[in-house]
Design a protein around this motif. Structure first.
Motif, PDB file in Angstrom:
ATOM      1  N   UNK A   1       7.757  11.284   1.366  1.00  0.00           N
ATOM      2  CA  UNK A   1       6.778  12.248   1.750  1.00  0.00           C
ATOM      3  C   UNK A   1       5.672  11.549   1.845  1.00  0.00           C
ATOM      4  N   UNK A   2       5.483  11.565   0.455  1.00  0.00           N
ATOM      5  CA  UNK A   2       3.871  10.698   0.117  1.00  0.00           C
ATOM      6  C   UNK A   2       3.764   9.634   0.767  1.00  0.00           C
ATOM      7  N   UNK A   3       4.612   8.379   0.997  1.00  0.00           N
ATOM      8  CA  UNK A   3       4.700   7.764   1.779  1.00  0.00           C
ATOM      9  C   UNK A   3       4.105   7.469   3.200  1.00  0.00           C
ATOM     10  N   UNK A   4       4.445   8.374   3.320  1.00  0.00           N
ATOM     11  CA  UNK A   4       4.076   9.102   4.949  1.00  0.00           C
ATOM     12  C   UNK A   4       3.025   8.557   5.661  1.00  0.00           C
ATOM     13  N   UNK A   5       2.154   9.371   4.479  1.00  0.00           N
ATOM     14  CA  UNK A   5       0.356   9.842   5.153  1.00  0.00           C
ATOM     15  C   UNK A   5       0.403   7.969   5.349  1.00  0.00           C
ATOM     16  N   UNK A   6       0.337   7.318   4.062  1.00  0.00           N
ATOM     17  CA  UNK A   6      -0.186   5.789   4.692  1.00  0.00           C
ATOM     18  C   UNK A   6       0.355   5.315   5.299  1.00  0.00           C
ATOM     19  N   UNK A   7       0.895   5.054   5.105  1.00  0.00           N
ATOM     20  CA  UNK A   7       1.815   4.182   6.334  1.00  0.00           C
ATOM     21  C   UNK A   7       1.976   4.479   8.253  1.00  0.00           C
TER      22      UNK A   7
ATOM     23  N   UNK B   1       8.732   0.206   8.722  1.00  0.00           N
ATOM     24  CA  UNK B   1       8.578   0.047   6.934  1.00  0.00           C
ATOM     25  C   UNK B   1       9.004  -0.498   5.803  1.00  0.00           C
ATOM     26  N   UNK B   2      10.065  -0.534   6.884  1.00  0.00           N
ATOM     27  CA  UNK B   2      10.997  -1.463   5.596  1.00  0.00           C
ATOM     28  C   UNK B   2      11.537  -1.227   4.872  1.00  0.00           C
ATOM     29  N   UNK B   3      11.520   1.115   4.462  1.00  0.00           N
ATOM     30  CA  UNK B   3      12.207   1.805   3.460  1.00  0.00           C
ATOM     31  C   UNK B   3      12.881   2.119   3.625  1.00  0.00           C
ATOM     32  N   UNK B   4      13.987   1.518   3.814  1.00  0.00           N
ATOM     33  CA  UNK B   4      15.133   2.895   4.305  1.00  0.00           C
ATOM     34  C   UNK B   4      15.651   3.377   2.646  1.00  0.00           C
TER      35      UNK B   4
ATOM     36  N   UNK C   1      -3.554  -0.500   9.036  1.00  0.00           N
ATOM     37  CA  UNK C   1      -2.662  -1.894   9.838  1.00  0.00           C
ATOM     38  C   UNK C   1      -1.370  -1.662  10.029  1.00  0.00           C
ATOM     39  N   UNK C   2      -0.480  -1.866  11.163  1.00  0.00           N
ATOM     40  CA  UNK C   2       0.873  -1.998  11.426  1.00  0.00           C
ATOM     41  C   UNK C   2       1.495  -2.875  11.074  1.00  0.00           C
TER      42      UNK C   2
ATOM     43  N   UNK D   1       0.744  -1.087  -0.206  1.00  0.00           N
ATOM     44  CA  UNK D   1       0.177  -0.236  -0.060  1.00  0.00           C
ATOM     45  C   UNK D   1       0.868   1.273  -0.193  1.00  0.00           C
ATOM     46  N   UNK D   2       2.166   1.084   1.200  1.00  0.00           N
ATOM     47  CA  UNK D   2       2.745   2.319   0.260  1.00  0.00           C
ATOM     48  C   UNK D   2       3.496   2.670  -0.433  1.00  0.00           C
ATOM     49  N   UNK D   3       4.122   1.622  -1.478  1.00  0.00           N
ATOM     50  CA  UNK D   3       4.512   1.570  -2.734  1.00  0.00           C
ATOM     51  C   UNK D   3       3.110   2.147  -3.453  1.00  0.00           C
ATOM     52  N   UNK D   4       1.833   1.469  -3.656  1.00  0.00           N
ATOM     53  CA  UNK D   4       0.986   1.506  -4.478  1.00  0.00           C
ATOM     54  C   UNK D   4       0.754   3.597  -4.529  1.00  0.00           C
ATOM     55  N   UNK D   5       0.561   4.170  -2.867  1.00  0.00           N
ATOM     56  CA  UNK D   5       0.469   5.413  -2.882  1.00  0.00           C
ATOM     57  C   UNK D   5       1.666   6.445  -3.484  1.00  0.00           C
ATOM     58  N   UNK D   6       2.589   6.447  -3.565  1.00  0.00           N
ATOM     59  CA  UNK D   6       3.808   6.830  -3.665  1.00  0.00           C
ATOM     60  C   UNK D   6       3.920   6.542  -5.382  1.00  0.00           C
TER      61      UNK D   6
END
Length: 411
Positions: A290-296, A249-252, A300-301, A59-64
């Motif tokens: 920055x766009x990854x932050x809101x969805x992350x 979130x494994x997105x270093x 669900x965590x 979901x993070x990648x899709x939003x980005x």
């Protein structure tokens, strides 16, 4: 013909002479050279989840990807509003976290950039910051580069790597500006109790110090350990809380971090002006990140499935702790958080005079890249850090090879 001047040589600036970052230092350079020669190197020098099969949530990648068309220009210097609002909401879910608003949130290219901006905005030449020993070395490097003096306070291995409050108190003087608290701790994996944090807050309160709270691992916890944010116990102290997406979130590689300012901000108005200036001069943080932050931060965590019962990170932590403890002459405090263990070599068994050479010999003999304890400003040359990210079988094999290497090294 006009006389030609002698060729001029260019050295690094003097301000870099005492700056070190051994996580990506000479050992890493040697590992890259060996890779170029065809050797497969197990890289346990950095906490880089992606190279060990920890993928970002889809979901993070899709939003980005969906926001890429809106990410072509600069954002405001502090960062896009939806991401900063998401950071505010994250901490509103913590009952005792002090109130703040979106204007108190700065987004950065990872926490690393925000640490550098903070030290540049805060320190004059000769100002001191209290930093844990062992430390995450970027804090020491950034302090030095900003013209400040890092002063390391003891974290007591015999007390589960908890900070020594007495040592902290003894090192405060008129030049001290701030105390750095890394919790959960890198490199030891310690998670601090409320009492420990309250004691640190009291030292800051009594001496008018700022608190710099590095909490990037606050959701990577094991065996029921609970993270208490430094700002919760120090609402009356100017506290900077650093966090981001890199680990949980494994997105270093997305370089998405944030900084939150709480406490009596009127006491830090000049510092905040400086931070605003630095935020502007770097223009803005990476906008797709920055766009990854809101969805992350919403929904669900997924990290809890990795750290809870049956989770991959918990299993690997257990293997690292158990296997390291089985090596003769090696002891290790059980990590309760983060992605590392920080074992010690018994000086009665292993007489190590140069821990960098030890790690270099391990790299060349076993093709395993780790970082020596002095790389974390630990002076005794008996420690090193193990990253617990590899697959269980890979990690188990690596520690067995480490044990065999140490046995031959000892002989």
């Amino acid at each position: 013909m006009p006389k030609r001047r002698p060729l001029r040589t260019f050295d690094q600036s003097n301000k870099l002479k005492n700056v070190f970052y051994d996580l990506r230092g000479p050992l890493a350079v040697e590992a890259e050279r060996m890779e170029a020669d065809g050797h497969a190197i197990l890289k346990l020098n950095t906490g880089n989840p992606a190279i060990f099969g920890f993928d970002a949530p889809d979901v993070i990648m899709r939003d980005m990807i969906a926001n890429l068309p809106m990410s072509q220009g600069y954002s405001t210097s502090k960062g896009i509003l939806p991401a900063r609002r998401a950071v505010v909401t994250r901490y509103e879910m913590i009952d005792d976290f002090p109130h703040f608003d979106v204007g108190d949130v700065y987004l950065g290219n990872g926490v690393s950039e925000l640490i550098s901006m903070t030290t540049q905005a805060l320190l004059n030449d000769g100002d001191e910051i209290l930093i844990p020993m062992p430390d995450y070395p970027l804090w020491t490097a950034a302090t030095t580069l900003a013209g400040g003096t890092p002063v390391h306070y003891v974290c007591d291995e015999e007390d589960g790597w908890n900070p020594s409050i007495e040592d902290i108190r003894s090192k405060v003087n008129k030049n001290t500006k701030a105390i750095v608290v890394i919790n959960p701790n890198n490199p030891t994996g310690a998670v601090y109790s409320r009492k420990t944090l309250e004691d640190i807050a009291q030292v800051a309160r009594e001496n008018g110090l700022m608190i710099l709270a590095d909490e990037i691992y606050d959701r990577i916890l094991y065996d029921g350990a609970q993270h208490i944010s430094m700002a919760e116990v120090a609402p009356d102290v100017v506290t900077l809380t650093f966090n981001g997406l890199s680990k949980a979130y494994r997105v270093a590689g997305y370089r998405a971090g944030w900084l939150v300012i709480t406490g009596p901000k009127q006491l830090a108005s000049g510092f905040i002006e400086g931070l605003d200036l630095l935020a502007g001069t770097r223009l803005c943080a990476n906008v797709p990140g920055q766009h990854a932050i809101q969805v992350a931060l919403g929904g669900r965590q997924s990290i809890y499935g990795l750290t809870g019962e049956g989770g991959r990170l918990l299993k690997q932590r257990n293997i690292a702790y158990e296997k390291l403890s089985q090596i003769p002459g090696v002891s290790v405090v059980k990590p309760m958080g983060a992605l590392y263990a920080f074992p010690k070599l018994d000086p009665n068994v292993y007489e190590i005079h140069d821990d960098t050479q030890l790690m270099l010999d391990l790299l060349r003999a076993e093709k395993i890249l780790m970082v020596q304890g002095t790389g974390f400003n630990m002076p005794d040359k008996q420690h090193f850090r193990v990253v617990t990210l590899p697959w269980a079988s890979q990690l188990e094999n690596a520690i067995e090879r480490l044990g065999n290497f140490l046995a031959s090294y000892h002989q």
